[in-house]
Design an enzyme around this catalytic site. Structure first.
Site, PDB file in Angstrom:
ATOM      1  N   SER A  10      43.317  47.427  37.638  1.00 33.86           N
ATOM      2  CA  SER A  10      43.710  47.160  39.005  1.00 33.86           C
ATOM      3  C   SER A  10      44.970  46.305  39.158  1.00 33.86           C
ATOM      4  O   SER A  10      45.619  46.367  40.201  1.00 33.86           O
ATOM      5  CB  SER A  10      42.563  46.476  39.736  1.00 33.86           C
ATOM      6  OG  SER A  10      42.324  45.186  39.202  1.00 33.86           O
TER       7      SER A  10
ATOM      8  N   SER B 291      41.327  45.329  33.787  1.00 35.73           N
ATOM      9  CA  SER B 291      42.331  45.321  34.855  1.00 35.73           C
ATOM     10  C   SER B 291      43.618  44.566  34.541  1.00 35.73           C
ATOM     11  O   SER B 291      44.578  44.647  35.311  1.00 35.73           O
ATOM     12  CB  SER B 291      41.732  44.756  36.139  1.00 35.73           C
ATOM     13  OG  SER B 291      41.016  45.759  36.812  1.00 35.73           O
TER      14      SER B 291
ATOM     15  N   LYS C 208      48.896  38.221  41.427  1.00 34.22           N
ATOM     16  CA  LYS C 208      48.113  39.319  41.984  1.00 34.22           C
ATOM     17  C   LYS C 208      47.542  38.863  43.324  1.00 34.22           C
ATOM     18  O   LYS C 208      47.114  37.712  43.447  1.00 34.22           O
ATOM     19  CB  LYS C 208      46.995  39.661  40.994  1.00 34.22           C
ATOM     20  CG  LYS C 208      46.148  40.862  41.359  1.00 34.22           C
ATOM     21  CD  LYS C 208      45.104  41.114  40.267  1.00 34.22           C
ATOM     22  CE  LYS C 208      44.274  42.351  40.501  1.00 34.22           C
ATOM     23  NZ  LYS C 208      43.270  42.575  39.434  1.00 34.22           N
TER      24      LYS C 208
END
Lengths: 91, 490
Positions: free
Chosen positions: B158, B182, B83
Protein backbone atom coordinates in the site's frame (compact mmCIF):
# COMPACT_ATOMS: atom_id res chain seq x y z
CA UNK A 1 -22.21 -15.71 3.86
CA UNK A 2 -25.36 -13.76 4.69
CA UNK A 3 -24.00 -10.51 3.33
CA UNK A 4 -26.81 -8.30 4.69
CA UNK A 5 -26.42 -9.69 8.18
CA UNK A 6 -22.63 -9.20 8.24
CA UNK A 7 -22.71 -5.78 6.56
CA UNK A 8 -25.10 -4.70 9.29
CA UNK A 9 -22.71 -6.04 11.95
CA UNK A 10 -19.96 -3.95 10.32
CA UNK A 11 -22.36 -0.98 10.11
CA UNK A 12 -21.74 -0.48 6.41
CA UNK A 13 -24.57 0.26 4.02
CA UNK A 14 -23.97 -1.38 0.64
CA UNK A 15 -25.40 -0.41 -2.73
CA UNK A 16 -27.26 -3.22 -4.57
CA UNK A 17 -24.32 -3.47 -7.00
CA UNK A 18 -21.78 -3.82 -4.19
CA UNK A 19 -23.97 -6.38 -2.47
CA UNK A 20 -24.03 -8.56 -5.57
CA UNK A 21 -20.32 -8.12 -6.35
CA UNK A 22 -19.15 -8.79 -2.77
CA UNK A 23 -21.35 -11.87 -2.43
CA UNK A 24 -19.34 -13.59 -5.16
CA UNK A 25 -15.93 -12.20 -4.22
CA UNK A 26 -16.23 -12.90 -0.50
CA UNK A 27 -17.55 -16.38 -1.27
CA UNK A 28 -14.32 -17.06 -3.21
CA UNK A 29 -12.21 -15.70 -0.37
CA UNK A 30 -13.96 -17.94 2.16
CA UNK A 31 -13.30 -20.97 -0.02
CA UNK A 32 -9.65 -19.93 -0.04
CA UNK A 33 -9.74 -19.69 3.78
CA UNK A 34 -10.90 -23.33 3.96
CA UNK A 35 -7.21 -24.33 3.88
CA UNK A 36 -7.09 -23.35 7.54
CA UNK A 37 -9.58 -26.04 8.51
CA UNK A 38 -7.06 -28.72 7.48
CA UNK A 39 -4.34 -27.56 9.88
CA UNK A 40 -3.81 -29.55 13.05
CA UNK A 41 -3.87 -26.91 15.79
CA UNK A 42 -4.66 -29.16 18.70
CA UNK A 43 -2.95 -27.94 21.84
CA UNK A 44 -1.41 -24.93 20.07
CA UNK A 45 -1.44 -21.63 21.98
CA UNK A 46 -2.86 -18.81 19.87
CA UNK A 47 -0.59 -15.85 18.98
CA UNK A 48 -2.23 -12.47 19.48
CA UNK A 49 1.04 -10.52 19.35
CA UNK A 50 4.44 -11.64 18.10
CA UNK A 51 6.21 -10.35 21.22
CA UNK A 52 3.55 -9.93 23.88
CA UNK A 53 4.14 -7.56 26.76
CA UNK A 54 2.01 -7.81 29.87
CA UNK A 55 1.04 -5.44 32.64
CA UNK A 56 2.33 -2.30 31.00
CA UNK A 57 1.53 0.36 33.57
CA UNK A 58 1.89 4.09 33.39
CA UNK A 59 2.21 6.49 36.30
CA UNK A 60 -1.18 8.01 37.07
CA UNK A 61 -0.12 11.57 36.47
CA UNK A 62 -2.38 14.26 35.04
CA UNK A 63 -1.23 15.74 31.75
CA UNK A 64 -2.81 18.36 29.55
CA UNK A 65 -5.05 17.07 26.77
CA UNK A 66 -6.81 18.80 23.91
CA UNK A 67 -8.89 21.89 24.52
CA UNK A 68 -12.51 21.38 23.46
CA UNK A 69 -11.81 23.58 20.44
CA UNK A 70 -9.00 21.31 19.31
CA UNK A 71 -11.01 18.16 20.01
CA UNK A 72 -14.01 19.39 18.05
CA UNK A 73 -12.12 20.81 15.10
CA UNK A 74 -12.70 17.72 12.96
CA UNK A 75 -16.27 17.02 14.07
CA UNK A 76 -18.82 17.21 11.25
CA UNK A 77 -21.25 19.22 13.42
CA UNK A 78 -20.76 20.85 16.79
CA UNK A 79 -22.43 23.43 19.02
CA UNK A 80 -21.75 24.71 22.56
CA UNK A 81 -18.59 22.58 22.88
CA UNK A 82 -20.50 19.43 22.00
CA UNK A 83 -20.94 17.21 18.95
CA UNK A 84 -24.37 17.44 17.33
CA UNK A 85 -25.97 14.12 16.32
CA UNK A 86 -29.43 13.13 15.07
CA UNK A 87 -31.97 12.38 17.78
CA UNK A 88 -31.37 8.88 19.18
CA UNK A 89 -34.30 8.49 21.58
CA UNK A 90 -37.46 7.08 20.04
CA UNK A 91 -40.63 9.01 20.82
CA UNK B 1 28.64 19.20 -6.17
CA UNK B 2 28.30 22.57 -7.79
CA UNK B 3 25.20 22.12 -9.97
CA UNK B 4 22.29 22.92 -7.66
CA UNK B 5 19.72 21.83 -10.24
CA UNK B 6 20.60 18.20 -9.48
CA UNK B 7 20.30 18.32 -5.67
CA UNK B 8 17.14 16.20 -5.79
CA UNK B 9 19.07 13.21 -7.16
CA UNK B 10 21.21 12.89 -4.02
CA UNK B 11 20.88 10.35 -1.23
CA UNK B 12 20.18 11.30 2.37
CA UNK B 13 23.81 10.87 3.35
CA UNK B 14 25.03 12.95 0.40
CA UNK B 15 22.58 15.69 1.37
CA UNK B 16 23.83 15.44 4.94
CA UNK B 17 27.45 15.85 3.75
CA UNK B 18 26.58 18.71 1.39
CA UNK B 19 24.73 20.57 4.14
CA UNK B 20 27.62 19.99 6.55
CA UNK B 21 30.22 21.31 4.11
CA UNK B 22 28.08 24.29 3.16
CA UNK B 23 27.66 23.30 -0.50
CA UNK B 24 23.98 24.12 -0.21
CA UNK B 25 21.45 25.14 2.43
CA UNK B 26 18.40 23.24 3.60
CA UNK B 27 16.30 25.91 1.92
CA UNK B 28 18.02 25.15 -1.41
CA UNK B 29 17.56 21.43 -0.85
CA UNK B 30 13.87 21.82 -0.02
CA UNK B 31 13.31 24.11 -3.02
CA UNK B 32 15.00 21.58 -5.26
CA UNK B 33 12.56 18.87 -4.17
CA UNK B 34 9.56 21.19 -4.40
CA UNK B 35 10.42 22.08 -7.97
CA UNK B 36 11.03 18.40 -8.78
CA UNK B 37 7.55 17.59 -7.39
CA UNK B 38 6.05 20.31 -9.59
CA UNK B 39 7.94 18.94 -12.57
CA UNK B 40 7.03 15.25 -12.32
CA UNK B 41 4.19 14.66 -9.88
CA UNK B 42 1.49 15.30 -12.47
CA UNK B 43 2.71 12.08 -14.04
CA UNK B 44 3.60 10.09 -10.92
CA UNK B 45 0.97 11.28 -8.43
CA UNK B 46 2.97 10.19 -5.40
CA UNK B 47 1.70 13.10 -3.29
CA UNK B 48 -1.80 13.72 -1.94
CA UNK B 49 -0.77 17.10 -0.56
CA UNK B 50 2.24 19.11 0.51
CA UNK B 51 2.60 22.31 2.48
CA UNK B 52 5.24 24.35 0.69
CA UNK B 53 5.30 27.20 3.16
CA UNK B 54 5.60 24.91 6.16
CA UNK B 55 8.44 22.96 4.54
CA UNK B 56 10.36 26.13 3.69
CA UNK B 57 9.87 27.44 7.24
CA UNK B 58 11.31 24.22 8.63
CA UNK B 59 14.22 24.45 6.18
CA UNK B 60 15.00 28.04 7.22
CA UNK B 61 14.96 27.03 10.89
CA UNK B 62 17.41 24.27 10.05
CA UNK B 63 19.70 26.71 8.27
CA UNK B 64 19.59 29.01 11.30
CA UNK B 65 20.48 26.12 13.60
CA UNK B 66 23.38 25.24 11.35
CA UNK B 67 24.60 28.84 11.19
CA UNK B 68 24.73 28.92 15.00
CA UNK B 69 26.42 25.52 15.18
CA UNK B 70 23.49 23.78 16.84
CA UNK B 71 22.34 21.10 14.40
CA UNK B 72 20.20 18.33 15.86
CA UNK B 73 21.71 15.39 13.96
CA UNK B 74 23.04 14.19 10.62
CA UNK B 75 19.66 14.57 8.87
CA UNK B 76 19.06 18.13 10.08
CA UNK B 77 17.66 20.00 7.09
CA UNK B 78 16.98 16.86 4.99
CA UNK B 79 13.34 16.38 3.86
CA UNK B 80 11.45 13.22 4.85
CA UNK B 81 7.92 12.77 3.45
CA UNK B 82 5.20 10.71 5.13
CA UNK B 83 2.65 8.16 4.02
CA UNK B 84 -0.73 9.79 4.53
CA UNK B 85 -1.53 7.61 7.56
CA UNK B 86 1.15 9.15 9.81
CA UNK B 87 0.00 12.15 11.84
CA UNK B 88 1.76 15.50 11.56
CA UNK B 89 0.13 18.24 13.61
CA UNK B 90 -1.93 20.68 11.58
CA UNK B 91 -1.52 18.69 8.36
CA UNK B 92 -4.13 16.57 6.54
CA UNK B 93 -4.32 12.82 7.08
CA UNK B 94 -6.72 11.27 4.58
CA UNK B 95 -5.50 7.64 4.63
CA UNK B 96 -6.47 7.99 0.94
CA UNK B 97 -10.11 7.73 2.07
CA UNK B 98 -13.01 10.03 1.34
CA UNK B 99 -14.16 9.59 4.93
CA UNK B 100 -11.14 11.60 6.17
CA UNK B 101 -11.13 14.12 3.33
CA UNK B 102 -11.32 17.15 5.62
CA UNK B 103 -9.49 15.77 8.65
CA UNK B 104 -6.44 17.56 10.02
CA UNK B 105 -4.24 15.91 12.63
CA UNK B 106 -4.52 17.61 16.01
CA UNK B 107 -1.26 16.02 17.16
CA UNK B 108 2.06 14.57 15.95
CA UNK B 109 2.74 10.85 15.68
CA UNK B 110 5.70 9.76 17.82
CA UNK B 111 7.78 9.17 14.68
CA UNK B 112 6.95 12.70 13.51
CA UNK B 113 8.13 14.12 16.85
CA UNK B 114 11.32 12.10 16.53
CA UNK B 115 11.91 13.43 13.02
CA UNK B 116 11.35 16.99 14.19
CA UNK B 117 13.73 16.48 17.11
CA UNK B 118 16.32 15.29 14.58
CA UNK B 119 15.89 18.53 12.62
CA UNK B 120 14.34 16.82 9.62
CA UNK B 121 12.16 18.86 7.25
CA UNK B 122 8.87 16.97 7.58
CA UNK B 123 7.48 17.03 4.07
CA UNK B 124 4.41 16.15 2.02
CA UNK B 125 1.73 13.50 2.37
CA UNK B 126 2.10 10.40 0.23
CA UNK B 127 -0.52 8.34 -1.57
CA UNK B 128 -1.50 4.79 -0.60
CA UNK B 129 -4.24 2.23 -0.89
CA UNK B 130 -7.12 3.43 1.27
CA UNK B 131 -6.28 2.70 4.94
CA UNK B 132 -3.23 0.78 3.68
CA UNK B 133 -5.43 -2.00 2.29
CA UNK B 134 -4.06 -3.10 -1.04
CA UNK B 135 -0.92 -3.88 -3.01
CA UNK B 136 -1.10 -1.39 -5.89
CA UNK B 137 -2.40 2.06 -4.70
CA UNK B 138 -5.36 1.47 -7.03
CA UNK B 139 -7.56 1.58 -3.92
CA UNK B 140 -6.77 5.25 -3.23
CA UNK B 141 -9.92 7.40 -3.29
CA UNK B 142 -7.78 10.11 -4.89
CA UNK B 143 -6.50 8.11 -7.86
CA UNK B 144 -3.55 5.74 -8.12
CA UNK B 145 0.18 6.48 -8.07
CA UNK B 146 2.06 5.48 -11.23
CA UNK B 147 5.29 3.51 -11.24
CA UNK B 148 8.09 5.93 -12.24
CA UNK B 149 9.74 3.12 -14.27
CA UNK B 150 6.62 2.57 -16.38
CA UNK B 151 3.71 4.93 -15.90
CA UNK B 152 1.27 2.27 -17.13
CA UNK B 153 2.10 0.07 -14.17
CA UNK B 154 1.38 0.15 -10.45
CA UNK B 155 4.05 1.20 -7.93
CA UNK B 156 2.96 -1.58 -5.56
CA UNK B 157 1.26 -0.88 -2.29
CA UNK B 158 0.00 0.00 0.00
CA UNK B 159 2.89 2.50 0.49
CA UNK B 160 3.11 3.12 -3.28
CA UNK B 161 3.39 6.90 -2.90
CA UNK B 162 6.31 6.48 -0.50
CA UNK B 163 8.23 4.19 -2.86
CA UNK B 164 7.40 6.12 -6.05
CA UNK B 165 8.44 9.45 -4.48
CA UNK B 166 11.93 8.09 -3.74
CA UNK B 167 12.22 6.41 -7.16
CA UNK B 168 11.09 9.60 -8.95
CA UNK B 169 13.52 11.64 -6.79
CA UNK B 170 10.69 13.72 -5.36
CA UNK B 171 11.97 12.95 -1.86
CA UNK B 172 15.29 11.54 -0.64
CA UNK B 173 13.65 9.65 2.23
CA UNK B 174 10.09 8.68 3.08
CA UNK B 175 8.21 6.70 5.69
CA UNK B 176 5.58 4.07 5.00
CA UNK B 177 3.78 1.40 6.99
CA UNK B 178 3.89 -2.35 6.49
CA UNK B 179 1.16 -4.75 7.65
CA UNK B 180 1.70 -7.59 5.17
CA UNK B 181 4.36 -6.23 2.83
CA UNK B 182 3.19 -2.66 2.30
CA UNK B 183 6.73 -1.24 2.52
CA UNK B 184 8.78 -4.06 1.00
CA UNK B 185 6.57 -4.90 -2.00
CA UNK B 186 6.33 -1.29 -3.32
CA UNK B 187 10.07 -0.80 -2.64
CA UNK B 188 10.69 -3.86 -4.81
CA UNK B 189 8.37 -2.72 -7.60
CA UNK B 190 9.88 0.80 -7.66
CA UNK B 191 13.56 -0.19 -7.35
CA UNK B 192 14.30 1.39 -3.97
CA UNK B 193 15.19 0.17 -0.48
CA UNK B 194 12.33 -0.33 1.99
CA UNK B 195 12.37 -1.83 5.46
CA UNK B 196 9.84 -3.17 7.94
CA UNK B 197 11.43 -3.17 11.40
CA UNK B 198 10.73 -5.78 14.11
CA UNK B 199 7.22 -5.43 15.51
CA UNK B 200 7.60 -3.16 18.54
CA UNK B 201 10.79 -1.45 17.34
CA UNK B 202 8.99 1.71 16.17
CA UNK B 203 6.07 3.36 17.97
CA UNK B 204 2.71 3.15 16.20
CA UNK B 205 1.30 6.11 18.14
CA UNK B 206 -0.24 8.49 15.62
CA UNK B 207 -0.36 5.93 12.81
CA UNK B 208 -3.90 5.35 11.53
CA UNK B 209 -4.30 1.73 12.59
CA UNK B 210 -5.09 -1.05 10.12
CA UNK B 211 -4.16 -4.32 11.88
CA UNK B 212 -2.57 -3.43 15.20
CA UNK B 213 -0.74 -6.71 15.83
CA UNK B 214 0.99 -6.48 12.42
CA UNK B 215 1.47 -2.77 11.54
CA UNK B 216 4.96 -1.24 11.66
CA UNK B 217 6.28 2.07 10.33
CA UNK B 218 9.52 1.94 8.35
CA UNK B 219 11.81 3.85 5.95
CA UNK B 220 12.31 4.07 2.19
CA UNK B 221 15.51 5.36 0.55
CA UNK B 222 17.89 4.85 -2.36
CA UNK B 223 20.46 3.06 -0.21
CA UNK B 224 20.63 0.70 2.77
CA UNK B 225 22.91 3.24 4.46
CA UNK B 226 20.11 5.85 4.44
CA UNK B 227 17.57 3.34 5.69
CA UNK B 228 19.86 2.51 8.64
CA UNK B 229 20.18 6.21 9.46
CA UNK B 230 16.46 6.91 9.29
CA UNK B 231 15.51 3.75 11.22
CA UNK B 232 17.87 4.80 14.00
CA UNK B 233 15.99 8.10 14.31
CA UNK B 234 12.46 6.70 14.43
CA UNK B 235 13.12 3.65 16.65
CA UNK B 236 12.64 3.27 20.37
CA UNK B 237 10.22 2.55 23.16
CA UNK B 238 7.32 4.94 23.55
CA UNK B 239 5.07 5.08 26.64
CA UNK B 240 2.22 6.06 24.29
CA UNK B 241 2.40 2.69 22.49
CA UNK B 242 2.29 -0.17 24.97
CA UNK B 243 3.34 -2.62 22.24
CA UNK B 244 6.58 -0.75 21.54
CA UNK B 245 9.49 -2.65 23.03
CA UNK B 246 11.75 -1.31 25.81
CA UNK B 247 14.85 -2.76 24.18
CA UNK B 248 17.84 -0.43 23.56
CA UNK B 249 18.27 1.02 20.06
CA UNK B 250 21.82 0.50 18.79
CA UNK B 251 23.34 2.91 16.30
CA UNK B 252 22.41 1.08 13.10
CA UNK B 253 24.38 3.57 11.00
CA UNK B 254 27.55 2.81 13.00
CA UNK B 255 26.88 -0.89 13.03
CA UNK B 256 26.79 -1.21 9.24
CA UNK B 257 30.14 0.58 8.96
CA UNK B 258 31.90 -2.06 11.07
CA UNK B 259 33.73 -4.88 9.28
CA UNK B 260 31.23 -7.70 8.80
CA UNK B 261 32.08 -11.37 8.59
CA UNK B 262 30.07 -13.31 5.99
CA UNK B 263 27.46 -15.45 7.72
CA UNK B 264 24.84 -18.06 6.91
CA UNK B 265 21.77 -17.30 4.80
CA UNK B 266 18.75 -19.57 4.42
CA UNK B 267 16.80 -20.13 1.22
CA UNK B 268 13.30 -21.37 2.06
CA UNK B 269 12.44 -23.99 -0.54
CA UNK B 270 8.71 -23.14 -0.32
CA UNK B 271 9.48 -19.65 -1.69
CA UNK B 272 11.22 -20.92 -4.79
CA UNK B 273 8.40 -23.05 -6.19
CA UNK B 274 5.94 -22.16 -8.93
CA UNK B 275 4.40 -18.76 -9.48
CA UNK B 276 7.67 -16.83 -9.65
CA UNK B 277 8.37 -14.71 -12.73
CA UNK B 278 11.40 -15.96 -14.74
CA UNK B 279 13.22 -12.62 -14.66
CA UNK B 280 12.71 -12.43 -10.88
CA UNK B 281 14.09 -15.95 -10.47
CA UNK B 282 17.13 -15.18 -12.61
CA UNK B 283 17.88 -12.01 -10.69
CA UNK B 284 17.51 -13.66 -7.27
CA UNK B 285 19.78 -16.50 -8.38
CA UNK B 286 22.43 -13.96 -9.34
CA UNK B 287 22.13 -12.32 -5.93
CA UNK B 288 22.47 -15.70 -4.24
CA UNK B 289 25.63 -16.27 -6.29
CA UNK B 290 26.93 -12.83 -5.29
CA UNK B 291 26.65 -13.72 -1.61
CA UNK B 292 28.28 -17.12 -2.22
CA UNK B 293 31.19 -15.46 -4.00
CA UNK B 294 31.63 -13.15 -1.00
CA UNK B 295 32.03 -16.15 1.30
CA UNK B 296 28.51 -16.38 2.69
CA UNK B 297 27.18 -19.86 3.25
CA UNK B 298 23.79 -20.42 1.62
CA UNK B 299 21.68 -23.34 2.75
CA UNK B 300 18.24 -24.61 1.88
CA UNK B 301 15.75 -24.35 4.72
CA UNK B 302 12.07 -25.17 5.03
CA UNK B 303 9.17 -23.00 6.17
CA UNK B 304 6.39 -25.56 5.71
CA UNK B 305 3.57 -23.26 6.80
CA UNK B 306 4.27 -20.71 4.04
CA UNK B 307 1.13 -21.50 2.05
CA UNK B 308 -1.00 -20.93 5.16
CA UNK B 309 0.31 -17.43 5.69
CA UNK B 310 -2.11 -15.75 3.26
CA UNK B 311 -5.34 -17.17 4.74
CA UNK B 312 -4.02 -16.63 8.29
CA UNK B 313 -3.10 -13.07 7.45
CA UNK B 314 -6.40 -12.19 5.83
CA UNK B 315 -8.43 -13.62 8.71
CA UNK B 316 -6.37 -11.78 11.36
CA UNK B 317 -5.80 -8.52 9.46
CA UNK B 318 -9.46 -8.15 8.42
CA UNK B 319 -10.67 -8.95 11.95
CA UNK B 320 -8.37 -6.32 13.45
CA UNK B 321 -9.31 -3.87 10.70
CA UNK B 322 -13.03 -4.28 11.22
CA UNK B 323 -12.48 -3.47 14.87
CA UNK B 324 -9.99 -0.60 14.30
CA UNK B 325 -12.04 1.07 11.58
CA UNK B 326 -15.12 1.18 13.83
CA UNK B 327 -13.74 4.55 14.96
CA UNK B 328 -14.68 6.09 11.60
CA UNK B 329 -18.25 6.51 12.71
CA UNK B 330 -19.43 9.74 11.08
CA UNK B 331 -19.75 11.34 14.50
CA UNK B 332 -16.49 12.59 15.95
CA UNK B 333 -13.97 13.38 13.25
CA UNK B 334 -15.00 11.88 9.95
CA UNK B 335 -17.38 13.19 7.34
CA UNK B 336 -21.04 12.38 7.96
CA UNK B 337 -23.60 11.29 5.41
CA UNK B 338 -26.10 13.99 4.59
CA UNK B 339 -28.78 11.32 4.35
CA UNK B 340 -28.43 10.09 7.92
CA UNK B 341 -31.63 10.42 9.92
CA UNK B 342 -30.98 8.24 12.96
CA UNK B 343 -28.01 6.88 14.91
CA UNK B 344 -27.56 3.65 12.92
CA UNK B 345 -27.82 5.65 9.69
CA UNK B 346 -25.01 7.93 10.80
CA UNK B 347 -22.73 4.92 11.05
CA UNK B 348 -23.92 2.82 8.15
CA UNK B 349 -24.48 5.57 5.57
CA UNK B 350 -21.38 7.58 6.48
CA UNK B 351 -19.26 4.44 6.19
CA UNK B 352 -21.09 3.22 3.10
CA UNK B 353 -20.46 6.55 1.36
CA UNK B 354 -17.04 7.25 2.86
CA UNK B 355 -15.25 3.90 2.42
CA UNK B 356 -14.06 2.45 -0.88
CA UNK B 357 -14.77 -1.08 -2.05
CA UNK B 358 -11.74 -2.90 -0.66
CA UNK B 359 -12.15 -1.32 2.78
CA UNK B 360 -15.79 -2.38 2.85
CA UNK B 361 -14.91 -5.89 1.72
CA UNK B 362 -12.31 -6.24 4.44
CA UNK B 363 -14.45 -4.79 7.24
CA UNK B 364 -17.26 -7.18 6.29
CA UNK B 365 -14.90 -10.15 6.04
CA UNK B 366 -13.39 -9.24 9.42
CA UNK B 367 -16.78 -8.88 11.08
CA UNK B 368 -17.72 -12.29 9.68
CA UNK B 369 -14.57 -13.96 11.06
CA UNK B 370 -15.25 -12.52 14.51
CA UNK B 371 -19.00 -13.13 14.53
CA UNK B 372 -20.77 -15.53 16.83
CA UNK B 373 -20.49 -19.10 15.57
CA UNK B 374 -17.48 -18.38 13.32
CA UNK B 375 -14.92 -17.02 15.78
CA UNK B 376 -13.42 -20.42 16.64
CA UNK B 377 -13.29 -21.63 13.03
CA UNK B 378 -11.70 -18.47 11.67
CA UNK B 379 -10.12 -16.00 14.06
CA UNK B 380 -9.01 -18.35 16.83
CA UNK B 381 -7.83 -20.99 14.35
CA UNK B 382 -5.86 -18.33 12.44
CA UNK B 383 -4.18 -17.18 15.66
CA UNK B 384 -3.18 -20.75 16.46
CA UNK B 385 -1.83 -21.26 12.95
CA UNK B 386 0.06 -18.00 13.39
CA UNK B 387 1.91 -19.71 16.27
CA UNK B 388 2.94 -22.51 13.88
CA UNK B 389 4.27 -19.93 11.41
CA UNK B 390 6.35 -18.30 14.16
CA UNK B 391 7.66 -21.70 15.23
CA UNK B 392 8.83 -22.36 11.66
CA UNK B 393 10.89 -19.17 11.70
CA UNK B 394 12.28 -19.90 15.18
CA UNK B 395 13.45 -23.27 13.91
CA UNK B 396 14.97 -21.74 10.77
CA UNK B 397 16.91 -19.18 12.80
CA UNK B 398 18.55 -21.96 14.81
CA UNK B 399 20.36 -22.72 11.56
CA UNK B 400 20.83 -19.39 9.77
CA UNK B 401 21.48 -15.69 10.44
CA UNK B 402 19.04 -14.34 7.86
CA UNK B 403 16.68 -15.59 5.18
CA UNK B 404 16.97 -14.56 1.53
CA UNK B 405 13.91 -14.56 -0.77
CA UNK B 406 12.44 -12.56 -3.62
CA UNK B 407 10.30 -9.69 -2.29
CA UNK B 408 7.50 -10.14 -4.80
CA UNK B 409 6.76 -12.99 -7.22
CA UNK B 410 6.46 -10.55 -10.13
CA UNK B 411 7.73 -7.13 -11.16
CA UNK B 412 5.26 -4.21 -11.32
CA UNK B 413 1.96 -5.25 -12.91
CA UNK B 414 -0.33 -3.19 -15.13
CA UNK B 415 -3.21 -1.10 -13.83
CA UNK B 416 -6.42 -3.12 -13.68
CA UNK B 417 -4.60 -6.45 -14.01
CA UNK B 418 -5.54 -7.66 -10.51
CA UNK B 419 -7.94 -5.06 -9.17
CA UNK B 420 -11.13 -7.06 -9.81
CA UNK B 421 -9.77 -10.28 -8.35
CA UNK B 422 -9.03 -9.88 -4.61
CA UNK B 423 -7.30 -13.28 -4.27
CA UNK B 424 -4.78 -12.67 -7.05
CA UNK B 425 -4.02 -9.28 -5.49
CA UNK B 426 -3.62 -10.93 -2.06
CA UNK B 427 -1.16 -13.44 -3.57
CA UNK B 428 1.22 -10.66 -4.60
CA UNK B 429 2.16 -10.48 -0.89
CA UNK B 430 2.96 -14.18 -0.60
CA UNK B 431 6.68 -13.62 0.19
CA UNK B 432 6.25 -10.75 2.63
CA UNK B 433 3.22 -11.65 4.74
CA UNK B 434 4.71 -14.34 6.99
CA UNK B 435 7.34 -11.88 8.25
CA UNK B 436 4.59 -9.69 9.73
CA UNK B 437 2.84 -12.68 11.27
CA UNK B 438 6.11 -13.67 12.96
CA UNK B 439 6.88 -10.03 13.89
CA UNK B 440 10.32 -10.17 12.24
CA UNK B 441 12.28 -7.42 10.48
CA UNK B 442 12.49 -7.58 6.68
CA UNK B 443 14.16 -5.40 4.09
CA UNK B 444 13.77 -5.20 0.33
CA UNK B 445 16.79 -4.09 -1.70
CA UNK B 446 16.96 -3.58 -5.47
CA UNK B 447 18.75 -6.53 -7.06
CA UNK B 448 18.19 -6.20 -10.80
CA UNK B 449 15.90 -5.35 -13.68
CA UNK B 450 13.70 -7.37 -16.00
CA UNK B 451 14.37 -7.43 -19.75
CA UNK B 452 11.80 -4.63 -20.04
CA UNK B 453 13.64 -2.50 -17.48
CA UNK B 454 11.36 -3.04 -14.49
CA UNK B 455 13.05 -3.20 -11.07
CA UNK B 456 13.31 -6.44 -9.07
CA UNK B 457 13.74 -6.63 -5.30
CA UNK B 458 15.38 -9.13 -2.97
CA UNK B 459 14.09 -9.59 0.54
CA UNK B 460 16.23 -10.36 3.56
CA UNK B 461 14.44 -11.43 6.75
CA UNK B 462 16.26 -11.18 10.08
CA UNK B 463 15.86 -12.26 13.67
CA UNK B 464 13.72 -10.20 16.02
CA UNK B 465 15.44 -6.97 17.15
CA UNK B 466 18.55 -7.87 15.13
CA UNK B 467 18.09 -5.08 12.58
CA UNK B 468 21.79 -4.19 12.84
CA UNK B 469 22.87 -7.59 11.55
CA UNK B 470 20.16 -7.59 8.89
CA UNK B 471 21.18 -4.13 7.68
CA UNK B 472 24.84 -5.17 7.61
CA UNK B 473 24.06 -8.15 5.36
CA UNK B 474 21.95 -5.91 3.12
CA UNK B 475 24.55 -3.13 3.08
CA UNK B 476 27.30 -5.56 2.10
CA UNK B 477 25.43 -6.14 -1.17
CA UNK B 478 23.95 -2.69 -1.64
CA UNK B 479 27.12 -0.63 -1.17
CA UNK B 480 28.72 -2.58 -4.02
CA UNK B 481 25.78 -2.82 -6.43
CA UNK B 482 23.99 0.47 -5.61
CA UNK B 483 21.01 -0.43 -7.82
CA UNK B 484 18.75 1.95 -5.93
CA UNK B 485 20.83 4.76 -7.41
CA UNK B 486 19.51 3.99 -10.91
CA UNK B 487 17.05 6.65 -11.86
CA UNK B 488 14.01 6.22 -14.12
CA UNK B 489 13.69 8.67 -17.00
CA UNK B 490 10.58 10.74 -16.48
Amino acid sequence: MDIDYVANLARIELTPEERKKFQGQLGDVLVYFEKLQEVNVEGVTPTAHAFPRFNVWDEDEPTTGFTSDEALKNAPKSRNDQIVVPKVIEE
Amino acid sequence: MTDHSEIFTLTGSELSDGLASGQFSSEEVTKSYLSRIKEVDDKVHAFLSYDEEDMLDQAKSSDQRRASGKILGPLDGVPVCLKDVISAKGQPLTAASKILEKYRSPYDATVTIKLKKAGVVVGGRLNLDEFAMGSSTENSAYGPTCNPWDLGRVPGGSSGGSSAAVAAREAPLTLGSDTGGSIRQPASLCGVVGMKPTYGRVSRYGLAAFASSLDQIGPFSQTVEDTAQLLEIISGHDPLDSTSYPTPVPSFSNEIRQPFKPCKLGLPKEFFGTGMDDDVRKSIEQSIQWYRDKGYELVEISLPTTELSIPVYYVIATAEASSNLARYDGIRYTSRSEHAENAIDVYAKSRGEGFGEEVKRRCILGAYGLSSGYYDAYYLRAQKTRTLIRNDFDKAFEQVDAILTPTSPTPAFKFGEKSEDPISMYLSDIYTISTNLAGLPGISIPCGFTENGLPIGMQLIGQAFEEGKLLSIAHDYDRELQLGRSQPSL
